[in-house]
Design a protein around this motif. Structure first.
Motif, PDB file in Angstrom:
ATOM      1  N   GLY A 165       0.807  -1.071  -0.496  1.00  0.00           N
ATOM      2  CA  GLY A 165      -0.365  -0.186   0.177  1.00  0.00           C
ATOM      3  C   GLY A 165       0.599   1.375  -0.332  1.00  0.00           C
ATOM      4  O   GLY A 165       0.635   2.385  -0.788  1.00  0.00           O
ATOM      5  N   ALA A 166       1.892   1.006   0.978  1.00  0.00           N
ATOM      6  CA  ALA A 166       2.541   2.311   0.970  1.00  0.00           C
ATOM      7  C   ALA A 166       3.651   2.108  -0.986  1.00  0.00           C
ATOM      8  O   ALA A 166       3.972   3.759  -1.135  1.00  0.00           O
ATOM      9  CB  ALA A 166       3.774   2.138   2.026  1.00  0.00           C
ATOM     10  N   MET A 167       3.645   1.884  -1.142  1.00  0.00           N
ATOM     11  CA  MET A 167       4.597   1.473  -2.671  1.00  0.00           C
ATOM     12  C   MET A 167       3.431   2.187  -3.591  1.00  0.00           C
ATOM     13  O   MET A 167       3.815   3.047  -4.059  1.00  0.00           O
ATOM     14  CB  MET A 167       4.990   0.375  -2.775  1.00  0.00           C
ATOM     15  N   PHE A 168       2.234   1.925  -3.222  1.00  0.00           N
ATOM     16  CA  PHE A 168       1.692   2.079  -4.423  1.00  0.00           C
ATOM     17  C   PHE A 168       1.244   3.286  -4.287  1.00  0.00           C
ATOM     18  O   PHE A 168       1.092   3.933  -5.449  1.00  0.00           O
ATOM     19  CB  PHE A 168       0.292   1.478  -4.467  1.00  0.00           C
ATOM     20  N   MET A 169       0.492   4.054  -3.130  1.00  0.00           N
ATOM     21  CA  MET A 169       0.794   5.832  -2.828  1.00  0.00           C
ATOM     22  C   MET A 169       2.203   6.266  -3.420  1.00  0.00           C
ATOM     23  O   MET A 169       1.376   7.189  -3.266  1.00  0.00           O
ATOM     24  CB  MET A 169       0.454   5.124  -1.182  1.00  0.00           C
ATOM     25  N   LEU A 170       2.920   5.996  -2.688  1.00  0.00           N
ATOM     26  CA  LEU A 170       4.058   6.257  -3.086  1.00  0.00           C
ATOM     27  C   LEU A 170       4.175   6.990  -4.219  1.00  0.00           C
ATOM     28  O   LEU A 170       4.477   7.760  -5.508  1.00  0.00           O
ATOM     29  CB  LEU A 170       5.468   5.643  -2.851  1.00  0.00           C
ATOM     30  N   ILE A 171       3.907   5.983  -5.926  1.00  0.00           N
ATOM     31  CA  ILE A 171       4.267   6.106  -6.939  1.00  0.00           C
ATOM     32  C   ILE A 171       2.803   6.906  -7.717  1.00  0.00           C
ATOM     33  O   ILE A 171       3.316   8.097  -8.371  1.00  0.00           O
ATOM     34  CB  ILE A 171       4.145   5.037  -7.268  1.00  0.00           C
ATOM     35  N   ALA A 172       1.572   6.681  -6.889  1.00  0.00           N
ATOM     36  CA  ALA A 172       0.712   7.748  -7.193  1.00  0.00           C
ATOM     37  C   ALA A 172       0.967   9.109  -7.007  1.00  0.00           C
ATOM     38  O   ALA A 172       0.667  10.195  -7.845  1.00  0.00           O
ATOM     39  CB  ALA A 172      -0.446   7.200  -6.557  1.00  0.00           C
ATOM     40  N   ILE A 173       1.236   9.656  -6.008  1.00  0.00           N
ATOM     41  CA  ILE A 173       1.914  11.301  -5.722  1.00  0.00           C
ATOM     42  C   ILE A 173       3.142  11.393  -6.631  1.00  0.00           C
ATOM     43  O   ILE A 173       2.969  12.061  -6.429  1.00  0.00           O
ATOM     44  CB  ILE A 173       1.893  11.133  -4.036  1.00  0.00           C
ATOM     45  N   SER A 174       3.797  10.571  -6.735  1.00  0.00           N
ATOM     46  CA  SER A 174       5.104  11.314  -6.937  1.00  0.00           C
ATOM     47  C   SER A 174       4.611  10.591  -9.031  1.00  0.00           C
ATOM     48  O   SER A 174       5.216  12.595  -8.909  1.00  0.00           O
ATOM     49  CB  SER A 174       6.183  10.074  -7.334  1.00  0.00           C
ATOM     50  N   LEU A 175       3.609  10.391  -9.039  1.00  0.00           N
ATOM     51  CA  LEU A 175       3.303  10.805 -11.221  1.00  0.00           C
ATOM     52  C   LEU A 175       3.291  12.186 -10.972  1.00  0.00           C
ATOM     53  O   LEU A 175       3.131  12.559 -11.402  1.00  0.00           O
ATOM     54  CB  LEU A 175       3.361   9.563 -11.381  1.00  0.00           C
ATOM     55  N   LEU A 176       1.382  12.128 -10.125  1.00  0.00           N
ATOM     56  CA  LEU A 176       0.735  13.413  -9.894  1.00  0.00           C
ATOM     57  C   LEU A 176       1.716  14.895  -9.599  1.00  0.00           C
ATOM     58  O   LEU A 176       1.437  15.916 -10.928  1.00  0.00           O
ATOM     59  CB  LEU A 176      -0.097  13.377  -8.836  1.00  0.00           C
ATOM     60  N   MET A 177       3.125  14.331  -8.381  1.00  0.00           N
ATOM     61  CA  MET A 177       3.965  15.728  -8.194  1.00  0.00           C
ATOM     62  C   MET A 177       4.432  16.026  -9.907  1.00  0.00           C
ATOM     63  O   MET A 177       4.490  17.240  -9.546  1.00  0.00           O
ATOM     64  CB  MET A 177       4.834  15.600  -7.147  1.00  0.00           C
ATOM     65  N   ILE A 178       5.036  15.324 -10.302  1.00  0.00           N
ATOM     66  CA  ILE A 178       5.954  15.394 -11.576  1.00  0.00           C
ATOM     67  C   ILE A 178       5.168  16.013 -12.878  1.00  0.00           C
ATOM     68  O   ILE A 178       4.935  16.504 -12.676  1.00  0.00           O
ATOM     69  CB  ILE A 178       6.485  14.248 -12.508  1.00  0.00           C
ATOM     70  N   ALA A 218      -2.975   8.850 -16.047  1.00  0.00           N
ATOM     71  CA  ALA A 218      -3.781   7.713 -15.887  1.00  0.00           C
ATOM     72  C   ALA A 218      -2.864   6.426 -15.080  1.00  0.00           C
ATOM     73  O   ALA A 218      -3.497   5.845 -14.178  1.00  0.00           O
ATOM     74  CB  ALA A 218      -3.184   7.433 -17.497  1.00  0.00           C
ATOM     75  N   VAL A 219      -1.573   6.691 -15.310  1.00  0.00           N
ATOM     76  CA  VAL A 219      -0.736   5.825 -14.489  1.00  0.00           C
ATOM     77  C   VAL A 219      -0.989   5.786 -12.969  1.00  0.00           C
ATOM     78  O   VAL A 219      -0.970   5.058 -12.461  1.00  0.00           O
ATOM     79  CB  VAL A 219       1.153   5.793 -14.632  1.00  0.00           C
ATOM     80  N   ALA A 220      -0.675   7.601 -13.033  1.00  0.00           N
ATOM     81  CA  ALA A 220      -1.221   7.931 -11.671  1.00  0.00           C
ATOM     82  C   ALA A 220      -2.393   7.360 -10.705  1.00  0.00           C
ATOM     83  O   ALA A 220      -2.656   7.088  -9.817  1.00  0.00           O
ATOM     84  CB  ALA A 220      -1.021   9.614 -11.167  1.00  0.00           C
ATOM     85  N   CYS A 221      -3.257   7.414 -12.143  1.00  0.00           N
ATOM     86  CA  CYS A 221      -5.037   6.368 -11.285  1.00  0.00           C
ATOM     87  C   CYS A 221      -4.705   5.244 -11.165  1.00  0.00           C
ATOM     88  O   CYS A 221      -5.376   5.071 -10.153  1.00  0.00           O
ATOM     89  CB  CYS A 221      -5.933   7.125 -12.143  1.00  0.00           C
ATOM     90  N   CYS A 222      -4.168   4.598 -11.817  1.00  0.00           N
ATOM     91  CA  CYS A 222      -4.296   2.928 -12.090  1.00  0.00           C
ATOM     92  C   CYS A 222      -3.665   3.095 -10.773  1.00  0.00           C
ATOM     93  O   CYS A 222      -4.065   1.747  -9.781  1.00  0.00           O
ATOM     94  CB  CYS A 222      -3.735   2.279 -12.711  1.00  0.00           C
ATOM     95  N   PHE A 223      -2.218   3.583 -10.335  1.00  0.00           N
ATOM     96  CA  PHE A 223      -1.990   3.377  -8.928  1.00  0.00           C
ATOM     97  C   PHE A 223      -2.593   3.728  -7.921  1.00  0.00           C
ATOM     98  O   PHE A 223      -2.502   3.019  -6.616  1.00  0.00           O
ATOM     99  CB  PHE A 223      -0.177   4.171  -8.786  1.00  0.00           C
TER     100      PHE A 223
END
Length: 501
Positions: free
Chosen positions: A211-224, A245-250
């Motif tokens: 769960g932590a990894m999924f949230m990290l990736i989603a927030i990172s992509l959104l931030m970029i 789209a990838v951020a939403c998936c994660f």
């Protein structure tokens, strides 16, 4: 009756051995370290940019720190519920201090961003665990009174932070704005280690790393996307669409993981409580507002008004003064009028403060900026204090750590998204202005480095173009802050009228 209430509220603490005054002092020192970090780094950032360059990466200094802070805060909150507050608190401070030392050694914007990642990993434990400890050792009634002590931390840091930042920048080196954390962290860690005694039941448990990894990736992509959208890529480009789209998936994977995990990083059951849901959502929007002012106000005062780093720091000082005053008052108001009334009053101050910034101009001078900053601080103090106490009152000991961390996660997520979104707006608007008004002058976003450097010899048309472009770009930022204030007030009005018992 009072003793029974205290025992129930403090959960698994050893009441006879825990020395509450010393623990409170250690907690206040940790909060002071975090509070000083916020004001002192913002004050020093123009000088850092002037020395090592990279104005276009300005917002990444804050976003990198806040990203790791936001993601790890939930992990630390869960770990504190499973293994106790003390070991998690110590681990977080150690990582935070390592990152602080490295930040002072950075020689480029890229390395400073990396070291801020490390600092953020440790910072995720400091504020939530410290606040949870206060919730453990004091009852609801006592917490209302103890807010005065905790709020004094922000008042003191409001004075010391900008002063130290200005002194370090002008007379020693900006590196010391990071190194000053080392003695503070060691003292706080020693206080908690010596005087807080816990009785932790050993039990088999699992950590929701997925769960932590999924949230990290989603927030990172959104931030970029938020930082680079409109600057590196067009908002309608395929790169932006693909990243979103990838951020939403994660994010969907994160929700799915939290529903199936035995020990979810963020129990979704907490969000079924209306008070917790609305407090957390409002913390997200107010976190974005806070970042918009604390990150870019020194830039406005120095780059547009032409004032020194010391003056720029003091415009943030008034926010940190208004915050503790309001927090102290909030502790008395919500015992009489309730959490909802206290939050509504805070929302009114948020609107007033953000309106001042929308109307701010270079001719107004720093006093107007101080007034707006103070009003915003009062609003933050009233809302954040009532949110934390109401959330901690809605859960028992075994969920208090993660419930507190969830609220701070939402505020930090707001900080993260705010730094990225508002930084992206600043860069985009400044770049557009320079492209339209700098014909033959060869100006770009990084040209603002010279505007923030007091030793620069900028003058004439080039300086006027840069000042005008920065002013217009920052006013777009402040207008978004005002819209966020309106949204925050709307959320607050939906808080339940029935108060927690």
């Amino acid at each position: 009756m009072k003793e029974a209430l205290i025992d129930k509220d403090r959960g698994k603490l050893d009441h006879k051995e825990t020395k509450r005054p010393f623990v409170l002092a250690a907690v206040m020192l940790a909060m002071f370290m975090a509070a000083v970090e916020a004001t002192i780094v913002s004050t020093a950032m123009p000088a850092i940019v002037a020395e090592i360059g990279g104005f276009s990466k300005y917002s990444w200094i804050f976003s990198s720190y806040l990203l790791m802070n936001s993601v790890t805060i939930l992990i630390y909150g869960k770990l504190a519920d499973l293994f106790g507050r003390k070991p998690i608190f110590a681990f977080g401070i150690i990582i935070f201090l390592i990152g602080s030392v490295l930040c002072g050694l950075a020689d480029s914007m890229e390395t400073l961003i990396i070291y801020r990642f490390i600092q953020g990993i440790g910072a995720g434990a400091v504020m939530p665990v410290a606040t949870t400890i206060v919730g453990d050792i004091y009852t609801v009634e006592e917490r209302a009174k103890i807010q005065g002590y905790l709020s004094s931390v922000w008042g003191i840091s409001a004075i010391i932070g900008p002063v130290l930042g200005g002194l370090f920048v002008e007379y020693i080196s900006w590196k010391f704005v990071f190194w000053v954390n080392v003695p503070l962290g060691i003292l706080s860690m020693a206080g908690i280690g010596l005087f807080l005694n816990e009785r932790i039941d050993k039990k088999k448990s699992s950590i929701d790393y997925a769960g932590a990894m999924f949230m990290l990736i989603a927030i990172s992509l959104l931030m970029i996307v938020l930082v680079e959208g409109g600057v590196r890529w067009s908002w309608t480009s395929w790169e932006v669409a693909a990243l979103l789209a990838v951020a939403c998936c994660f994010f969907i994977l994160f929700i799915f993981q939290e529903n199936r995990a035995d020990d979810p990083m963020m129990p979704l059951s907490l969000w079924k409580n209306r008070s917790i849901l609305l407090a957390n959502v409002t913390s997200l929007t107010t976190g974005m507002m806070l970042m918009g002012i604390s990150t870019f106000l020194p830039t406005f005062v120095q780059g547009v008004m032409g004032k020194s780093a010391m003056v720029a720091g003091f415009t943030l000082t008034t926010m940190s003064i208004g915050w503790p005053i309001a927090s102290t008052v909030a502790g008395r108001i919500y015992l009489k009028a309730g959490f909802r009334a206290t939050s509504i009053l805070g929302g009114i101050f948020l609107l007033a403060g953000s309106l001042v910034f929308v109307m701010l101009s270079a001719d107004d001078g720093p006093v107007h900026a101080m007034i707006g900053s103070f009003l915003l601080g009062v609003g933050m103090g009233l809302t954040s204090t009532s949110f934390i106490v109401s959330i901690q009152s809605a859960v028992d000991w075994k969920e208090r750590g993660i419930a507190t961390a969830t609220n701070m996660f939402m505020r930090n997520l707001g900080n993260t998204v705010g730094a990225a979104l508002l930084g992206g707006i600043l860069n985009s608007k400044l770049q557009t202005y320079l492209e339209e008004h700098s014909a033959g002058k060869n100006l770009n976003i990084d040209s603002a480095n010279n505007l923030l450097n007091p030793e620069s010899d900028l003058s004439g048309p080039i300086k006027e173009v840069l000042e005008s472009g920065l002013s217009i770009a920052l006013h777009h930022v402040y207008f978004v802050v005002f819209l966020l204030a309106i949204l925050s007030v709307l959320f607050i009005f939906f808080l339940p009228k029935r108060e927690l018992k």
